[in-house]
Design a protein around this motif. Structure first.
Motif, PDB file in Angstrom:
ATOM      1  N   GLU A 163      -6.878  68.935  73.173  1.00 40.21           N
ATOM      2  CA  GLU A 163      -6.547  70.296  72.743  1.00 40.21           C
ATOM      3  C   GLU A 163      -6.352  70.360  71.233  1.00 40.21           C
ATOM      4  O   GLU A 163      -6.675  71.362  70.599  1.00 40.21           O
ATOM      5  N   LYS A 164      -5.863  69.281  70.656  1.00 35.51           N
ATOM      6  CA  LYS A 164      -5.598  69.262  69.220  1.00 35.51           C
ATOM      7  C   LYS A 164      -6.851  68.967  68.401  1.00 35.51           C
ATOM      8  O   LYS A 164      -7.082  69.594  67.349  1.00 35.51           O
ATOM      9  N   TYR A 165      -7.682  68.042  68.873  1.00 34.17           N
ATOM     10  CA  TYR A 165      -8.802  67.562  68.056  1.00 34.17           C
ATOM     11  C   TYR A 165     -10.191  67.946  68.595  1.00 34.17           C
ATOM     12  O   TYR A 165     -11.185  67.734  67.908  1.00 34.17           O
ATOM     13  N   GLY A 166     -10.266  68.466  69.811  1.00 33.29           N
ATOM     14  CA  GLY A 166     -11.571  68.694  70.429  1.00 33.29           C
ATOM     15  C   GLY A 166     -12.045  67.462  71.171  1.00 33.29           C
ATOM     16  O   GLY A 166     -11.500  66.365  71.010  1.00 33.29           O
ATOM     17  N   ASP A 167     -13.101  67.629  71.966  1.00 30.93           N
ATOM     18  CA  ASP A 167     -13.545  66.552  72.860  1.00 30.93           C
ATOM     19  C   ASP A 167     -14.514  65.565  72.226  1.00 30.93           C
ATOM     20  O   ASP A 167     -14.809  64.525  72.815  1.00 30.93           O
ATOM     21  N   ASN A 168     -15.054  65.872  71.055  1.00 31.78           N
ATOM     22  CA  ASN A 168     -16.190  65.105  70.527  1.00 31.78           C
ATOM     23  C   ASN A 168     -15.830  64.126  69.429  1.00 31.78           C
ATOM     24  O   ASN A 168     -16.670  63.800  68.583  1.00 31.78           O
ATOM     25  N   GLN A 169     -14.601  63.642  69.417  1.00 34.31           N
ATOM     26  CA  GLN A 169     -14.206  62.673  68.407  1.00 34.31           C
ATOM     27  C   GLN A 169     -14.729  61.276  68.755  1.00 34.31           C
ATOM     28  O   GLN A 169     -14.784  60.891  69.924  1.00 34.31           O
ATOM     29  N   GLN A 170     -15.117  60.513  67.742  1.00 33.96           N
ATOM     30  CA  GLN A 170     -15.570  59.145  67.948  1.00 33.96           C
ATOM     31  C   GLN A 170     -14.541  58.319  68.699  1.00 33.96           C
ATOM     32  O   GLN A 170     -14.882  57.493  69.561  1.00 33.96           O
ATOM     33  N   ALA A 171     -13.265  58.543  68.404  1.00 32.28           N
ATOM     34  CA  ALA A 171     -12.198  57.759  69.036  1.00 32.28           C
ATOM     35  C   ALA A 171     -12.176  57.929  70.550  1.00 32.28           C
ATOM     36  O   ALA A 171     -11.711  57.039  71.269  1.00 32.28           O
ATOM     37  N   PHE A 172     -12.697  59.070  71.042  1.00 33.63           N
ATOM     38  CA  PHE A 172     -12.672  59.316  72.475  1.00 33.63           C
ATOM     39  C   PHE A 172     -13.751  58.547  73.226  1.00 33.63           C
ATOM     40  O   PHE A 172     -13.892  58.708  74.441  1.00 33.63           O
ATOM     41  N   ASN A 173     -14.510  57.716  72.526  1.00 35.38           N
ATOM     42  CA  ASN A 173     -15.432  56.814  73.226  1.00 35.38           C
ATOM     43  C   ASN A 173     -14.707  55.615  73.821  1.00 35.38           C
ATOM     44  O   ASN A 173     -15.313  54.812  74.539  1.00 35.38           O
ATOM     45  N   ALA A 174     -13.435  55.470  73.522  1.00 36.13           N
ATOM     46  CA  ALA A 174     -12.642  54.400  74.126  1.00 36.13           C
ATOM     47  C   ALA A 174     -12.605  54.585  75.636  1.00 36.13           C
ATOM     48  O   ALA A 174     -12.434  55.706  76.135  1.00 36.13           O
ATOM     49  N   ILE A 175     -12.757  53.481  76.353  1.00 38.65           N
ATOM     50  CA  ILE A 175     -12.649  53.546  77.807  1.00 38.65           C
ATOM     51  C   ILE A 175     -11.257  54.064  78.169  1.00 38.65           C
ATOM     52  O   ILE A 175     -10.247  53.622  77.632  1.00 38.65           O
ATOM     53  N   GLY A 176     -11.224  54.986  79.093  1.00 40.80           N
ATOM     54  CA  GLY A 176      -9.970  55.616  79.487  1.00 40.80           C
ATOM     55  C   GLY A 176      -9.881  57.032  78.981  1.00 40.80           C
ATOM     56  O   GLY A 176      -9.309  57.902  79.647  1.00 40.80           O
ATOM     57  N   TYR A 177     -10.469  57.291  77.831  1.00 40.17           N
ATOM     58  CA  TYR A 177     -10.432  58.631  77.242  1.00 40.17           C
ATOM     59  C   TYR A 177     -11.665  59.437  77.638  1.00 40.17           C
ATOM     60  O   TYR A 177     -11.561  60.592  78.045  1.00 40.17           O
ATOM     61  N   LYS A 178     -12.829  58.827  77.523  1.00 46.60           N
ATOM     62  CA  LYS A 178     -14.050  59.569  77.858  1.00 46.60           C
ATOM     63  C   LYS A 178     -14.065  59.945  79.344  1.00 46.60           C
ATOM     64  O   LYS A 178     -14.522  61.039  79.703  1.00 46.60           O
ATOM     65  N   GLU A 179     -13.540  59.068  80.199  1.00 46.88           N
ATOM     66  CA  GLU A 179     -13.525  59.363  81.633  1.00 46.88           C
ATOM     67  C   GLU A 179     -12.540  60.480  81.965  1.00 46.88           C
ATOM     68  O   GLU A 179     -12.811  61.328  82.823  1.00 46.88           O
ATOM     69  N   ILE A 180     -11.392  60.493  81.272  1.00 46.19           N
ATOM     70  CA  ILE A 180     -10.413  61.551  81.522  1.00 46.19           C
ATOM     71  C   ILE A 180     -10.911  62.881  80.963  1.00 46.19           C
ATOM     72  O   ILE A 180     -10.676  63.947  81.562  1.00 46.19           O
ATOM     73  N   ILE A 181     -11.611  62.852  79.842  1.00 41.76           N
ATOM     74  CA  ILE A 181     -12.188  64.089  79.309  1.00 41.76           C
ATOM     75  C   ILE A 181     -13.179  64.687  80.305  1.00 41.76           C
ATOM     76  O   ILE A 181     -13.198  65.908  80.528  1.00 41.76           O
ATOM     77  N   GLU A 182     -13.993  63.847  80.935  1.00 37.99           N
ATOM     78  CA  GLU A 182     -14.913  64.342  81.961  1.00 37.99           C
ATOM     79  C   GLU A 182     -14.136  64.982  83.111  1.00 37.99           C
ATOM     80  O   GLU A 182     -14.547  66.008  83.662  1.00 37.99           O
ATOM     81  N   MET A 211      -1.511  52.917  83.642  1.00 41.62           N
ATOM     82  CA  MET A 211      -1.800  53.910  82.610  1.00 41.62           C
ATOM     83  C   MET A 211      -1.802  55.330  83.185  1.00 41.62           C
ATOM     84  O   MET A 211      -1.268  56.266  82.568  1.00 41.62           O
ATOM     85  N   MET A 212      -2.408  55.474  84.338  1.00 43.95           N
ATOM     86  CA  MET A 212      -2.430  56.794  84.967  1.00 43.95           C
ATOM     87  C   MET A 212      -1.021  57.247  85.309  1.00 43.95           C
ATOM     88  O   MET A 212      -0.647  58.406  85.082  1.00 43.95           O
ATOM     89  N   ASN A 213      -0.214  56.329  85.826  1.00 42.62           N
ATOM     90  CA  ASN A 213       1.164  56.664  86.193  1.00 42.62           C
ATOM     91  C   ASN A 213       2.027  56.984  84.972  1.00 42.62           C
ATOM     92  O   ASN A 213       3.004  57.744  85.069  1.00 42.62           O
ATOM     93  N   GLU A 214       1.678  56.395  83.825  1.00 43.17           N
ATOM     94  CA  GLU A 214       2.455  56.620  82.612  1.00 43.17           C
ATOM     95  C   GLU A 214       2.066  57.905  81.880  1.00 43.17           C
ATOM     96  O   GLU A 214       2.696  58.267  80.887  1.00 43.17           O
ATOM     97  N   GLY A 215       1.031  58.586  82.379  1.00 46.66           N
ATOM     98  CA  GLY A 215       0.684  59.878  81.789  1.00 46.66           C
ATOM     99  C   GLY A 215      -0.577  59.895  80.955  1.00 46.66           C
ATOM    100  O   GLY A 215      -0.677  60.658  79.988  1.00 46.66           O
ATOM    101  N   LEU A 216      -1.583  59.093  81.323  1.00 49.71           N
ATOM    102  CA  LEU A 216      -2.827  59.055  80.553  1.00 49.71           C
ATOM    103  C   LEU A 216      -3.499  60.420  80.508  1.00 49.71           C
ATOM    104  O   LEU A 216      -3.978  60.847  79.451  1.00 49.71           O
ATOM    105  N   ILE A 217      -3.520  61.125  81.642  1.00 55.50           N
ATOM    106  CA  ILE A 217      -4.168  62.433  81.665  1.00 55.50           C
ATOM    107  C   ILE A 217      -3.461  63.392  80.702  1.00 55.50           C
ATOM    108  O   ILE A 217      -4.114  64.129  79.945  1.00 55.50           O
ATOM    109  N   ARG A 218      -2.145  63.375  80.701  1.00 52.27           N
ATOM    110  CA  ARG A 218      -1.386  64.242  79.796  1.00 52.27           C
ATOM    111  C   ARG A 218      -1.679  63.894  78.333  1.00 52.27           C
ATOM    112  O   ARG A 218      -1.877  64.789  77.502  1.00 52.27           O
ATOM    113  N   GLU A 219      -1.745  62.581  78.021  1.00 51.91           N
ATOM    114  CA  GLU A 219      -2.032  62.163  76.650  1.00 51.91           C
ATOM    115  C   GLU A 219      -3.405  62.665  76.204  1.00 51.91           C
ATOM    116  O   GLU A 219      -3.541  63.224  75.105  1.00 51.91           O
TER     117      GLU A 219
END
Length: 293
Positions: free
Chosen positions: A219-238, A205-213
């Motif tokens: 940038e489009k939705y802000g950091d506090n969306q419920q969907a960003f509680n998914a593992i992989g997203y909350k850690e990259i936001i941090e 996932m990291m190699n495929e561009g998770l950070i870019r995603e």
């Protein structure tokens, strides 16, 4: 008949479900809490349209990322589809590892109406103060929710204020009969192999561009969306917020995914009458035996 293909992450459930659906002429209902959202692709390992091989999928990739989709809404949506497919005698394959979604759809899982609560005083608190407020009313829940998981902390406080009960005291339904004829299947796995798969998937996932995603979505939705509680997203936001390094984010995703898999294993083995299988032939054989025995 509903065939539930569930179990821990990284065990190959998608391929099993698609093969089973093709052989039975069935359709798939998604039971992954984050596959409902548009835009969460790399971090949720979301299958592509061509991976479906012509099998119809329901409740998949249809919710806007800034919409807070709830278990109650999922229950309503899933049951409408279940009733329609059963009426038309179409086999149903429910696919996903979100145990409470499956529980809500298939069992007599009822949601209590809540009074409207003014949460403004809590909205104004910083994460540490908010977590301390939860600890004062529900110590057990506070111990199970990270102070930085603001949405879950707020929800636990809201439950107490609206319903007069602590979140940690809400019973998980056990040993009831489902509302529909259904069977629960998981793919046999070795724990050591499962953890190696987790490392491999997260690295890919990291190699495929998770950070870019995550950066583009943040940038489009802000950091506090419920969907960003998914593992992989909350850690990259941090990581994007400068809290962790790239290497720490990778390590945190792997660690959190392993812990999640452990919780899934415990939940499924205690909540459902699971059949652990190696092949789709095993599923068909066990299901046929169950119907005729």
């Amino acid at each position: 008949m509903i065939y539930v293909i569930t179990g821990p992450t990284c065990t190959g459930k998608d391929a099993f479900a698609i093969e089973l659906a093709k052989r039975l002429g069935g359709e798939i209902i998604n039971a992954d809490a984050f596959h409902v959202y548009k835009g969460l692709i790399i971090g949720t390992n979301k299958p592509k349209e061509e991976d479906f091989q012509g099998v119809k999928h329901h409740l998949f990739d249809f919710i806007e990322l800034d919409d807070n989709y709830s278990i109650a809404r999922y229950q309503k949506d899933a049951r409408l589809i279940i009733e329609d497919l059963l009426d038309r005698n179409i086999p149903i394959i429910m696919l996903g590892g979100s145990g409470l979604y499956i529980k809500a759809a298939l069992f007599d899982y009822r949601f209590k109406e809540e009074d409207k609560i003014d949460m403004a005083i809590y909205d104004a608190m910083d994460n540490k103060t908010l977590h301390e407020s939860l600890k004062a009313i529900d110590h057990a829940a506070a111990n199970n929710i990270h102070p930085n998981n603001r949405r879950r902390v707020m929800r636990a406080i809201q439950i107490f204020l609206a319903q007069g009960i602590r979140k940690s005291d809400i019973p998980i339904l056990r040993n009831e009969r489902p509302l529909y004829e259904c069977m629960f299947f998981g793919i046999e796995f070795d724990r050591g192999d499962l953890y190696l798969r987790i490392v491999s998937r997260v690295t890919r996932m990291m190699n495929e561009g998770l950070i870019r995603e995550v950066k583009q979505l943040s940038e489009k939705y802000g950091d506090n969306q419920q969907a960003f509680n998914a593992i992989g997203y909350k850690e990259i936001i941090e990581h994007l917020q400068g809290i962790t390094s790239k290497e720490e984010a990778l390590s945190n995703i792997i660690s959190n995914t392993r812990h999640y898999a452990k919780r899934q294993i415990t939940f499924f083995r205690h909540q459902f009458d699971m059949h652990w299988v190696k092949t789709v032939d095993d599923i068909i054989r066990i299901a046929h035996h169950g119907k005729t025995s």
